[in-house]
Design an enzyme around this catalytic site. Sequence first.
Site, short mmCIF file in Angstrom:
data_model
loop_
_atom_site.label_atom_id
_atom_site.label_comp_id
_atom_site.label_asym_id
_atom_site.label_seq_id
_atom_site.Cartn_x
_atom_site.Cartn_y
_atom_site.Cartn_z
N HIS A 103 0.81 -1.22 0.00
CA HIS A 103 0.00 0.00 0.00
C HIS A 103 0.85 1.27 0.00
CE1 HIS A 103 0.50 -0.28 4.50
NE2 HIS A 103 0.57 1.03 4.36
N SER A 129 4.85 1.61 7.94
CA SER A 129 4.38 0.63 6.97
C SER A 129 5.57 0.01 6.23
CB SER A 129 3.44 1.28 5.95
OG SER A 129 2.24 1.66 6.55
#
Length: 269
Positions: free
Chosen positions: A75, A214
């Site tokens: 993502h 992330s």
Amino acid sequence: MLRILLLCLSLCLLPLPAQAKPTAEQLILFFGKDERVKTDPDSAQWQPVGQLETKSHLVCTATLVAEDVVVTAGHCFINKRGRFDPAISFTVGLSGNEYAEQSGISEVQVDKDFLAGLEHRPDGTYIPKKIANRDFAFVRLSQPLGRSRGVIPVFAGDSAALKQQLQAANWKVTNGGYPLDDLSHLLVHSNCQATGLLPDGRLTHRCDTLEGNSGSPMLARINGRMTLVGIQSSAPSPARRRKEDNMALASPLFYQQLQQFIEQGKRKK
């Protein structure tokens, strides 16, 4: 190691203070207490971990797993409009206004099932549960930074073998990355608690993470060596913290594809 003056930070870095005090919502996400420690990015264990930046100035954390390949979250390459957002640089040894080395990007590979399964709605792009375990990506660097920075080994066993290793380590893992509240320093939560390995291959844990973490490595000591057993993927909203732990993708989900990506690069040379 020679450090280089960081001449140009991404736009999203500029307005942020060197280290912001965690907000009330962030403290909830930290399970009520921030246990991260600012860590020297040039220390041996962390030399392969760096910050990845995309064309639209989004930042994630990534880890060298081959001399010219890093692994991170899928993502990280989806911009606010739901479009593919290519990476432009990977920086290691980042500390304040300096860094050790930096490389451009020659290739990004995001899992095809992940890209195809994203849901694009008027209020944003969503990751349905059915593709949540495909949130990984591999990045080929234009410079082989792994030659100087080293690489972190990736656990090569299946889920059963990983579960056995985590049990032997009392489900203790370590996470480090460049989070939203301090994008220019490596913050590490050592010996945090992994809480389970889900049937779909995701690893639940209680390491302190924020946006920017992330793709950051989940490390466990296996056979005396710190080994990458997963990458950070997501965290619940503060309102759901008591019901949900953080989510990482365990290495068995992406190990084979990663090896294929590494071998493809070798054949191109």
